[in-house]
Design an enzyme around this catalytic site. Structure first.
Site, PDB file in Angstrom:
ATOM      1  N   TYR A 120       1.049  -1.210   0.010  1.00 30.24           N
ATOM      2  CA  TYR A 120       0.113   0.079   0.040  1.00 30.24           C
ATOM      3  C   TYR A 120       0.950   1.212  -0.153  1.00 30.24           C
ATOM      4  O   TYR A 120       1.889   1.236   0.349  1.00 30.24           O
ATOM      5  CB  TYR A 120      -0.879  -0.117   1.396  1.00 30.24           C
ATOM      6  CG  TYR A 120      -1.977   0.957   1.172  1.00 30.24           C
ATOM      7  CD1 TYR A 120      -3.077   0.776   0.121  1.00 30.24           C
ATOM      8  CD2 TYR A 120      -2.396   2.012   1.967  1.00 30.24           C
ATOM      9  CE1 TYR A 120      -4.171   1.690   0.008  1.00 30.24           C
ATOM     10  CE2 TYR A 120      -3.456   2.824   1.956  1.00 30.24           C
ATOM     11  CZ  TYR A 120      -4.219   2.848   0.940  1.00 30.24           C
ATOM     12  OH  TYR A 120      -5.253   3.662   0.916  1.00 30.24           O
ATOM     13  N   ASN A 209     -15.522   3.858   1.491  1.00 30.89           N
ATOM     14  CA  ASN A 209     -16.078   3.742   0.121  1.00 30.89           C
ATOM     15  C   ASN A 209     -17.137   4.749  -0.261  1.00 30.89           C
ATOM     16  O   ASN A 209     -16.916   5.502  -1.338  1.00 30.89           O
ATOM     17  CB  ASN A 209     -16.402   2.359  -0.177  1.00 30.89           C
ATOM     18  CG  ASN A 209     -15.575   1.309  -0.035  1.00 30.89           C
ATOM     19  OD1 ASN A 209     -14.333   1.345  -0.615  1.00 30.89           O
ATOM     20  ND2 ASN A 209     -15.864  -0.072   0.279  1.00 30.89           N
ATOM     21  N   ASN A 249     -19.177  -3.265  -9.306  1.00 30.05           N
ATOM     22  CA  ASN A 249     -20.025  -3.822  -8.200  1.00 30.05           C
ATOM     23  C   ASN A 249     -19.086  -3.560  -6.671  1.00 30.05           C
ATOM     24  O   ASN A 249     -19.465  -4.143  -5.675  1.00 30.05           O
ATOM     25  CB  ASN A 249     -20.126  -5.285  -8.459  1.00 30.05           C
ATOM     26  CG  ASN A 249     -20.764  -6.016  -7.428  1.00 30.05           C
ATOM     27  OD1 ASN A 249     -21.742  -5.980  -7.056  1.00 30.05           O
ATOM     28  ND2 ASN A 249     -20.039  -7.385  -6.923  1.00 30.05           N
ATOM     29  N   GLY A 251     -17.415  -1.621  -3.582  1.00 32.63           N
ATOM     30  CA  GLY A 251     -17.966  -0.740  -2.478  1.00 32.63           C
ATOM     31  C   GLY A 251     -18.292   0.619  -3.057  1.00 32.63           C
ATOM     32  O   GLY A 251     -19.196   1.462  -2.941  1.00 32.63           O
ATOM     33  N   ARG A 272     -17.525  -7.467 -13.837  1.00 36.27           N
ATOM     34  CA  ARG A 272     -16.838  -8.703 -14.566  1.00 36.27           C
ATOM     35  C   ARG A 272     -17.915  -9.677 -14.622  1.00 36.27           C
ATOM     36  O   ARG A 272     -18.992  -9.667 -13.808  1.00 36.27           O
ATOM     37  CB  ARG A 272     -15.847  -9.322 -13.663  1.00 36.27           C
ATOM     38  CG  ARG A 272     -14.638  -8.365 -13.745  1.00 36.27           C
ATOM     39  CD  ARG A 272     -13.498  -9.033 -12.784  1.00 36.27           C
ATOM     40  NE  ARG A 272     -13.816  -9.015 -11.324  1.00 36.27           N
ATOM     41  CZ  ARG A 272     -13.329  -9.611 -10.388  1.00 36.27           C
ATOM     42  NH1 ARG A 272     -12.401 -10.433 -10.680  1.00 36.27           N
ATOM     43  NH2 ARG A 272     -13.697  -9.487  -9.159  1.00 36.27           N
ATOM     44  N   GLY A 351      -7.766   2.905  -8.100  1.00 33.94           N
ATOM     45  CA  GLY A 351      -7.398   1.429  -7.798  1.00 33.94           C
ATOM     46  C   GLY A 351      -6.753   0.988  -8.954  1.00 33.94           C
ATOM     47  O   GLY A 351      -6.706   1.676 -10.140  1.00 33.94           O
ATOM     48  N   GLY A 352      -6.350  -0.140  -8.847  1.00 31.68           N
ATOM     49  CA  GLY A 352      -5.562  -0.915  -9.718  1.00 31.68           C
ATOM     50  C   GLY A 352      -5.852  -2.282  -9.742  1.00 31.68           C
ATOM     51  O   GLY A 352      -4.582  -3.403  -9.436  1.00 31.68           O
ATOM     52  N   TRP A 376      -6.555   9.694  -3.640  1.00 35.14           N
ATOM     53  CA  TRP A 376      -6.359   8.641  -2.567  1.00 35.14           C
ATOM     54  C   TRP A 376      -7.235   9.336  -1.172  1.00 35.14           C
ATOM     55  O   TRP A 376      -6.464  10.395  -0.875  1.00 35.14           O
ATOM     56  CB  TRP A 376      -4.767   8.824  -2.289  1.00 35.14           C
ATOM     57  CG  TRP A 376      -4.193   7.709  -1.407  1.00 35.14           C
ATOM     58  CD1 TRP A 376      -4.925   6.838  -0.577  1.00 35.14           C
ATOM     59  CD2 TRP A 376      -3.100   7.761  -0.766  1.00 35.14           C
ATOM     60  NE1 TRP A 376      -4.159   6.032   0.265  1.00 35.14           N
ATOM     61  CE2 TRP A 376      -2.969   6.509   0.113  1.00 35.14           C
ATOM     62  CE3 TRP A 376      -1.890   8.448  -0.832  1.00 35.14           C
ATOM     63  CZ2 TRP A 376      -1.888   6.410   1.078  1.00 35.14           C
ATOM     64  CZ3 TRP A 376      -0.683   8.225   0.016  1.00 35.14           C
ATOM     65  CH2 TRP A 376      -0.696   7.123   0.726  1.00 35.14           C
ATOM     66  N   LEU A 377      -8.124   8.732  -0.900  1.00 35.08           N
ATOM     67  CA  LEU A 377      -8.765   9.191   0.346  1.00 35.08           C
ATOM     68  C   LEU A 377      -7.951   9.502   1.470  1.00 35.08           C
ATOM     69  O   LEU A 377      -8.367  10.514   2.222  1.00 35.08           O
ATOM     70  CB  LEU A 377      -9.896   8.035   0.737  1.00 35.08           C
ATOM     71  CG  LEU A 377     -10.822   8.645   1.711  1.00 35.08           C
ATOM     72  CD1 LEU A 377     -11.688   9.791   1.234  1.00 35.08           C
ATOM     73  CD2 LEU A 377     -11.507   7.401   2.464  1.00 35.08           C
TER      74      LEU A 377
END
Length: 446
Positions: A120, A209, A249, A251, A272, A351-352, A376-377
């Site tokens: 992270y 989220n 799908n 959060g 997906r 995200g990745g 980035w929260l």
């Protein structure tokens, strides 16, 4: 990781004698360990059972100490390999400005797993303030806690309040936490109404989220203003402005769908495929019921025909621009998003999940004048603490009014006797395959 005690404060507290009432005429003094600490809540009798004081039972040790359990790790790696359940004692005295918390619920997010793995963007400090054999950190960024007791000079929190961490990196995978400088480190839930009309599960999952979705929809492109301007110009739009997202799908994805619906926006959502066509269609239906305008599979999204479908089926021949894309996948999905965005649009990456690289394309930056941002929260929250508090409160009010649903979750009960492996498996499985919902620790008899 939550501030248990700073090293200097821990030493000062360890050297301070504690006075424990033995009888009306006899007293004894001893040194307090540098473990987490419990105050007796100002009751006339500090040895009332915890059930009597707080309505909940605690594991009690000698001399009024309470036993607590915490998941810790002393090195980075897979959760199943490096996590351990550590038991420690909580003393019946709180330092100035501190509160003692008990956990009610704590979700397991992908970022929590990445933190344990050491991949992270931020690494937690490792200390021995919990009495671990080696310096260790406590994982978990999000959770709902109840205030058990407050120390001197705490005026903004009281016993029974529900709170959440003000910033990420708190260390929520534990049964109890002592937090110093508590009024800065914690958000009290609900204003004058407190936790009325809210569940611990809702509160535990609000700050990551939903807040991410809220800020990304608000801060990069003014979609509401685009909607208003389009209607004023009489362009015949069938609805509000469009945004596009993959990982719909997730959060964040579910939160964005609902907030978009509440704000009059329209969304194109990529998911997906599931194991069977029936399961895929069921997921599409579920997201449409949340407020999604369009739901497509990743196969449909990556197909060469998608750009034409976007133009012909949904945006009136391209007259309605798609100005915002939310990307949590990367790789081919991010490349497809670049193709789908309208000129001067913005793609926000948060995200990745595919773990595939995404090179910044030169052509679209120049000729479509696209903008690429990262969100980035954790850093946003540090820079905007008041705005984060306001965002949390607004989403909680929507939950209280029944206008916003938390994401599905799979409850994992955490009681005193819960085996370490059960907890580790819940964390390890977060990134593995399709899930009916994220893991959520629900604390019972601890």
């Amino acid at each position: 990781m939550a501030s248990i005690l700073s090293p200097n404060a821990a030493v000062r507290h360890m050297l301070r004698p504690a006075t424990t009432t033995i009888s009306s005429t006899a007293r004894t003094s001893r040194l307090l360990p540098s473990a987490t600490i419990l105050h007796h809540n100002g009751t006339s009798n500090p040895y009332l059972s915890v059930t009597q004081r707080t309505g909940r039972r605690y594991k009690s040790g000698p001399y009024g100490y309470t036993q607590a359990k915490t998941l810790v790790f002393s090195r980075f790696g897979e959760p199943s390999d490096v996590l351990h359940l550590h038991t420690h004692s909580i003393s019946p005295t709180l330092p100035d400005g501190a509160v003692l918390l008990r956990a009610l619920a704590a979700p397991v997010n992908p970022a929590d797993v990445n933190t344990i793995q050491g991949t992270y963007g931020a690494r937690p400090p490792m200390t021995q303030l919990l009495g671990t054999p080696e310096p260790a950190a406590v994982p978990g960024n999000e959770g709902c806690f109840e205030v058990v007791s407050v120390g001197p000079r705490v005026s903004g929190l009281k016993r029974g309040d529900w709170v959440i961490p003000a910033t990420t990196g708190f260390g929520t995978f534990r049964t109890h936490a002592l937090v110093e400088d508590a009024e800065r480190a914690l958000f009290r839930i609900g204003g004058d109404r407190g936790a009325e009309g809210l569940s611990a599960k809702q509160v535990a999952t609000v700050s990551v989220n939903p807040c991410s979705a809220y800020r990304m929809l608000k801060d990069y492109v003014d979609l509401v203003d685009l909607s208003v301007q389009s209607f004023r110009r009489g362009e015949g739009a069938a609805g509000g402005a469009w945004f596009l997202q993959n990982g719909a799908n997730s959060g964040v994805g579910r939160a964005a769908i609902q907030l978009g619906r509440l704000w009059g926006l329209r969304s194109i959502n990529v998911v997906r495929e599931r194991a069977t066509p029936e399961e895929t269609e069921a997921l599409k239906t579920e997201l449409r019921e949340l407020g999604a305008t369009v739901v497509v599979t990743e196969t449909e999204f990556l197909d060469r025909s998608f750009t034409a479908r976007l133009k012909e089926e949904w945006t009136r021949g391209g007259k309605e621009p798609v100005m915002l894309g939310l990307n949590c996948v990367g790789g081919k999905s991010a490349s497809a998003m670049v193709k789908a965005l309208s000129p001067k649009g913005c793609m926000v990456t948060y995200g990745g999940m595919s773990r595939q690289s995404f090179p910044f394309p030169t052509g679209p930056q120049i000729f479509k004048r696209l903008r690429f941002e990262g969100f980035w929260l954790s850093e946003w929250g540090k820079e905007n603490p008041i705005e984060k508090r306001n965002t949390v409160n607004e989403i909680l009010e929507l939950m209280r009014e029944g206008k916003f649903k938390e994401s599905p979750f799979k409850e994992v009960e955490w009681n005193w006797e819960t085996d370490e492996k059960v907890l580790k498996d819940a964390i390890q499985g977060t990134l593995e395959g399709f899930k009916s919902g994220k893991g959520l620790f629900v604390f019972g008899e601890t």
